[in-house]
Scaffold this motif. Structure first.
Motif, PDB file in Angstrom:
ATOM      1  N   ALA A   1     106.753   7.971 -26.110  1.00  0.00           N
ATOM      2  CA  ALA A   1     107.718   8.909 -26.683  1.00  0.00           C
ATOM      3  C   ALA A   1     109.133   8.338 -26.728  1.00  0.00           C
ATOM      4  O   ALA A   1     109.956   8.796 -27.507  1.00  0.00           O
ATOM      5  N   SER A   2     109.418   7.323 -25.897  1.00  0.00           N
ATOM      6  CA  SER A   2     110.784   6.803 -25.853  1.00  0.00           C
ATOM      7  C   SER A   2     110.885   5.298 -26.078  1.00  0.00           C
ATOM      8  O   SER A   2     111.985   4.779 -26.211  1.00  0.00           O
ATOM      9  N   HIS A   3     109.768   4.581 -26.134  1.00  0.00           N
ATOM     10  CA  HIS A   3     109.818   3.138 -26.326  1.00  0.00           C
ATOM     11  C   HIS A   3     110.220   2.818 -27.766  1.00  0.00           C
ATOM     12  O   HIS A   3     109.677   3.405 -28.704  1.00  0.00           O
ATOM     13  N   PRO A   4     111.168   1.902 -27.978  1.00  0.00           N
ATOM     14  CA  PRO A   4     111.645   1.601 -29.332  1.00  0.00           C
ATOM     15  C   PRO A   4     110.550   1.142 -30.293  1.00  0.00           C
ATOM     16  O   PRO A   4     110.616   1.426 -31.481  1.00  0.00           O
ATOM     17  N   PHE A   5     109.548   0.465 -29.813  1.00  0.00           N
ATOM     18  CA  PHE A   5     108.476   0.004 -30.694  1.00  0.00           C
ATOM     19  C   PHE A   5     107.714   1.182 -31.296  1.00  0.00           C
ATOM     20  O   PHE A   5     107.405   1.207 -32.483  1.00  0.00           O
TER      21      PHE A   5
ATOM     22  N   ASP B   1     107.346  10.731 -12.627  1.00  0.00           N
ATOM     23  CA  ASP B   1     108.340  10.504 -13.676  1.00  0.00           C
ATOM     24  C   ASP B   1     108.362   9.027 -14.029  1.00  0.00           C
ATOM     25  O   ASP B   1     108.432   8.164 -13.143  1.00  0.00           O
ATOM     26  N   VAL B   2     108.294   8.732 -15.337  1.00  0.00           N
ATOM     27  CA  VAL B   2     108.345   7.353 -15.812  1.00  0.00           C
ATOM     28  C   VAL B   2     109.570   7.177 -16.696  1.00  0.00           C
ATOM     29  O   VAL B   2     110.053   8.125 -17.306  1.00  0.00           O
ATOM     30  N   GLU B   3     110.089   5.968 -16.761  1.00  0.00           N
ATOM     31  CA  GLU B   3     111.281   5.674 -17.552  1.00  0.00           C
ATOM     32  C   GLU B   3     110.952   5.484 -19.025  1.00  0.00           C
ATOM     33  O   GLU B   3     111.730   5.871 -19.883  1.00  0.00           O
ATOM     34  N   VAL B   4     109.813   4.876 -19.324  1.00  0.00           N
ATOM     35  CA  VAL B   4     109.467   4.556 -20.710  1.00  0.00           C
ATOM     36  C   VAL B   4     108.011   4.930 -20.965  1.00  0.00           C
ATOM     37  O   VAL B   4     107.135   4.633 -20.162  1.00  0.00           O
ATOM     38  N   SER B   5     107.783   5.585 -22.092  1.00  0.00           N
ATOM     39  CA  SER B   5     106.426   5.870 -22.548  1.00  0.00           C
ATOM     40  C   SER B   5     106.421   5.738 -24.062  1.00  0.00           C
ATOM     41  O   SER B   5     107.411   5.336 -24.673  1.00  0.00           O
TER      42      SER B   5
ATOM     43  N   ASP C   1     107.731  11.600 -19.133  1.00  0.00           N
ATOM     44  CA  ASP C   1     108.752  10.666 -19.619  1.00  0.00           C
ATOM     45  C   ASP C   1     110.109  11.341 -19.454  1.00  0.00           C
ATOM     46  O   ASP C   1     110.357  12.399 -20.023  1.00  0.00           O
ATOM     47  N   ARG C   2     111.000  10.724 -18.709  1.00  0.00           N
ATOM     48  CA  ARG C   2     112.301  11.329 -18.427  1.00  0.00           C
ATOM     49  C   ARG C   2     113.207  11.343 -19.647  1.00  0.00           C
ATOM     50  O   ARG C   2     114.046  12.217 -19.777  1.00  0.00           O
ATOM     51  N   VAL C   3     113.047  10.398 -20.565  1.00  0.00           N
ATOM     52  CA  VAL C   3     113.916  10.317 -21.735  1.00  0.00           C
ATOM     53  C   VAL C   3     113.319  11.078 -22.916  1.00  0.00           C
ATOM     54  O   VAL C   3     113.987  11.879 -23.557  1.00  0.00           O
ATOM     55  N   GLY C   4     112.047  10.828 -23.213  1.00  0.00           N
ATOM     56  CA  GLY C   4     111.420  11.392 -24.400  1.00  0.00           C
ATOM     57  C   GLY C   4     110.912  12.813 -24.234  1.00  0.00           C
ATOM     58  O   GLY C   4     110.628  13.486 -25.207  1.00  0.00           O
ATOM     59  N   GLY C   5     110.769  13.267 -22.994  1.00  0.00           N
ATOM     60  CA  GLY C   5     110.309  14.619 -22.762  1.00  0.00           C
ATOM     61  C   GLY C   5     108.803  14.807 -22.885  1.00  0.00           C
ATOM     62  O   GLY C   5     108.318  15.921 -22.787  1.00  0.00           O
ATOM     63  N   LEU C   6     108.044  13.748 -23.091  1.00  0.00           N
ATOM     64  CA  LEU C   6     106.598  13.841 -23.223  1.00  0.00           C
ATOM     65  C   LEU C   6     105.960  13.994 -21.848  1.00  0.00           C
ATOM     66  O   LEU C   6     106.342  13.310 -20.898  1.00  0.00           O
ATOM     67  N   THR C   7     105.011  14.900 -21.725  1.00  0.00           N
ATOM     68  CA  THR C   7     104.214  15.025 -20.507  1.00  0.00           C
ATOM     69  C   THR C   7     102.749  14.935 -20.899  1.00  0.00           C
ATOM     70  O   THR C   7     102.339  15.476 -21.923  1.00  0.00           O
ATOM     71  N   PHE C   8     101.982  14.224 -20.103  1.00  0.00           N
ATOM     72  CA  PHE C   8     100.554  14.134 -20.377  1.00  0.00           C
ATOM     73  C   PHE C   8      99.789  14.060 -19.073  1.00  0.00           C
ATOM     74  O   PHE C   8     100.274  13.555 -18.066  1.00  0.00           O
ATOM     75  N   LEU C   9      98.596  14.615 -19.112  1.00  0.00           N
ATOM     76  CA  LEU C   9      97.723  14.674 -17.954  1.00  0.00           C
ATOM     77  C   LEU C   9      96.656  13.602 -18.088  1.00  0.00           C
ATOM     78  O   LEU C   9      95.996  13.491 -19.126  1.00  0.00           O
ATOM     79  N   THR C  10      96.495  12.816 -17.051  1.00  0.00           N
ATOM     80  CA  THR C  10      95.464  11.785 -17.026  1.00  0.00           C
ATOM     81  C   THR C  10      95.001  11.613 -15.585  1.00  0.00           C
ATOM     82  O   THR C  10      95.570  12.198 -14.663  1.00  0.00           O
TER      83      THR C  10
END
Length: 86
Positions: free
Chosen positions: A53-57, A47-51, A16-25
């Motif tokens: 870690a960064s989604h408002p919900f 790199d993803v824009e929203v996950s 996640d580019r905004v939230g800094g979360l990385t995960f392996l799948t």
């Protein structure tokens, strides 16, 4: 499953580019860049824009709409709409 017609299904790191979360799948997503994972292996990174870690919900930063205030403002502006023709 026929051989040779399906994309490769392999471990991929999503970042996640905004939230800094990385995960392996596991995924069929392709990537030009790689990253060294915690176990020392080199994995493709997407790199993803929203996950989550960064989604408002999921972060609790979602805007709450004041629907009651909107309804009252509508009634003040346009009347109650009760069919009386006011």
């Amino acid at each position: 499953m026929q051989h040779g017609i399906h994309p490769a299904y392999r471990p991929v790191v999503f970042r996640d580019r905004v939230g800094g979360l990385t995960f392996l799948t596991r995924s069929t997503a392709t990537a030009d860049r790689t990253v060294e994972w915690a176990d020392g292996t080199t994995r493709p990174v997407v790199d993803v824009e929203v996950s989550s870690a960064s989604h408002p919900f999921y972060t609790g930063n979602a805007r709450v709409l004041d629907t009651a205030g909107r309804v009252e403002r509508y009634h003040r502006r346009y009347g109650r709409g009760d069919g009386a023709g006011h």
